[in-house]
Scaffold this motif. Structure first.
Motif, PDB file in Angstrom:
ATOM      1  N   PRO A  29       0.816  -1.224   0.000  1.00  0.00           N
ATOM      2  CA  PRO A  29       0.000   0.000   0.000  1.00  0.00           C
ATOM      3  C   PRO A  29       0.843   1.266   0.000  1.00  0.00           C
ATOM      4  O   PRO A  29       1.917   1.321   0.590  1.00  0.00           O
ATOM      5  N   ALA A  30       0.330   2.290  -0.659  1.00  0.00           N
ATOM      6  CA  ALA A  30       1.052   3.560  -0.780  1.00  0.00           C
ATOM      7  C   ALA A  30       1.153   4.293   0.553  1.00  0.00           C
ATOM      8  O   ALA A  30       2.005   5.149   0.722  1.00  0.00           O
ATOM      9  N   PHE A  31       0.293   3.951   1.522  1.00  0.00           N
ATOM     10  CA  PHE A  31       0.310   4.684   2.783  1.00  0.00           C
ATOM     11  C   PHE A  31       1.449   4.260   3.709  1.00  0.00           C
ATOM     12  O   PHE A  31       1.655   4.852   4.749  1.00  0.00           O
ATOM     13  N   VAL A  32       2.218   3.221   3.349  1.00  0.00           N
ATOM     14  CA  VAL A  32       3.352   2.795   4.174  1.00  0.00           C
ATOM     15  C   VAL A  32       4.488   3.786   3.922  1.00  0.00           C
ATOM     16  O   VAL A  32       5.076   3.815   2.854  1.00  0.00           O
ATOM     17  N   LEU A  33       4.759   4.616   4.910  1.00  0.00           N
ATOM     18  CA  LEU A  33       5.787   5.643   4.778  1.00  0.00           C
ATOM     19  C   LEU A  33       7.139   5.101   5.224  1.00  0.00           C
ATOM     20  O   LEU A  33       7.212   4.191   6.040  1.00  0.00           O
ATOM     21  N   PRO A  34       8.238   5.666   4.704  1.00  0.00           N
ATOM     22  CA  PRO A  34       9.561   5.165   5.071  1.00  0.00           C
ATOM     23  C   PRO A  34       9.832   5.124   6.579  1.00  0.00           C
ATOM     24  O   PRO A  34      10.465   4.201   7.043  1.00  0.00           O
ATOM     25  N   GLY A  35       9.360   6.101   7.368  1.00  0.00           N
ATOM     26  CA  GLY A  35       9.622   6.079   8.813  1.00  0.00           C
ATOM     27  C   GLY A  35       9.112   4.809   9.471  1.00  0.00           C
ATOM     28  O   GLY A  35       9.884   4.016  10.017  1.00  0.00           O
ATOM     29  N   PRO A  36       7.793   4.546   9.422  1.00  0.00           N
ATOM     30  CA  PRO A  36       7.270   3.309  10.013  1.00  0.00           C
ATOM     31  C   PRO A  36       7.806   2.059   9.316  1.00  0.00           C
ATOM     32  O   PRO A  36       8.084   1.055   9.965  1.00  0.00           O
ATOM     33  N   LEU A  37       7.968   2.147   8.017  1.00  0.00           N
ATOM     34  CA  LEU A  37       8.499   1.003   7.279  1.00  0.00           C
ATOM     35  C   LEU A  37       9.908   0.673   7.752  1.00  0.00           C
ATOM     36  O   LEU A  37      10.257  -0.495   7.928  1.00  0.00           O
ATOM     37  N   ASN A  38      10.732   1.682   7.993  1.00  0.00           N
ATOM     38  CA  ASN A  38      12.100   1.446   8.461  1.00  0.00           C
ATOM     39  C   ASN A  38      12.123   0.768   9.819  1.00  0.00           C
ATOM     40  O   ASN A  38      12.971  -0.094  10.066  1.00  0.00           O
ATOM     41  N   LEU A  39      11.204   1.118  10.683  1.00  0.00           N
ATOM     42  CA  LEU A  39      11.117   0.444  11.985  1.00  0.00           C
ATOM     43  C   LEU A  39      10.794  -1.032  11.803  1.00  0.00           C
ATOM     44  O   LEU A  39      11.391  -1.901  12.442  1.00  0.00           O
ATOM     45  N   ILE A  40       9.854  -1.311  10.920  1.00  0.00           N
ATOM     46  CA  ILE A  40       9.453  -2.697  10.660  1.00  0.00           C
ATOM     47  C   ILE A  40      10.599  -3.477  10.025  1.00  0.00           C
ATOM     48  O   ILE A  40      10.903  -4.600  10.435  1.00  0.00           O
ATOM     49  N   LEU A  41      11.245  -2.893   9.030  1.00  0.00           N
ATOM     50  CA  LEU A  41      12.348  -3.578   8.343  1.00  0.00           C
ATOM     51  C   LEU A  41      13.514  -3.861   9.279  1.00  0.00           C
ATOM     52  O   LEU A  41      14.097  -4.955   9.256  1.00  0.00           O
TER      53      LEU A  41
END
Length: 166
Positions: A8-20
């Protein structure tokens, strides 16, 4: 034009980076041989440029960090290709050497670091769905169902291939 990307387009790099990064740290905890196998190449910064994704990922094994970055970030090596090729290699569906020689994946920079990472990941026989579920706690069943649905709809290999390489 924005690449066709299955997330989804709503996954922003900040939260995504935490998850990754959490995913990478969990994998290192569950598979400590990966880091040992990297040896002196663990300090390398490898850019994983997924060409059909909106941004590449920077893998920093020694820092146990995986982050979404800009394509012009400083790194020691670059692996470039489509998401399907990366997932096929990770899950044992395709041989990494064959993907490189066919041009499905390209490498530049410190090729020894790229080969060390590839060999360490091959030896670990990772399953991305299992790794995500392991980090999901009580959400693990939902993550597994979501991964299965995404795999069916996108055609991406999101689990370990159990047969021989294709």
């Amino acid at each position: 034009m924005q690449p066709d990307f299955p997330f989804p387009a709503f996954v922003l790099p900040g939260p995504l980076n935490l998850i990754l990064t959490r995913l990478m740290r969990g994998m290192a905890r569950r598979h400590p041989a990966i880091l040992r196998r990297l040896g002196d190449k663990a300090g390398a910064r490898i850019l994983i440029d997924v060409t059909d994704a909106p941004f590449p990922l920077l893998m920093e094994p020694a820092a146990l960090r995986l982050t979404a970055v800009r394509r012009d970030v400083a790194c020691d090596a670059v692996i470039r290709g489509r998401l399907a090729a990366f997932l096929d290699m990770l899950h044992g569906g395709a041989d990494g050497d064959a993907l490189f020689f066919s041009g499905a994946l390209e490498i530049s920079g410190d090729t020894a670091a790229v080969l060390a990472i590839r060999n360490a990941l091959d030896d670990a026989e990772l399953d991305l769905t299992d790794e995500l579920a392991a980090e999901g706690g009580p959400l693990a069943p939902i993550l597994r169902r979501g991964a299965a649905l995404l795999a069916r709809r996108s055609g991406l290999m999101l689990t370990r291939h159990t047969g021989g390489m294709r």
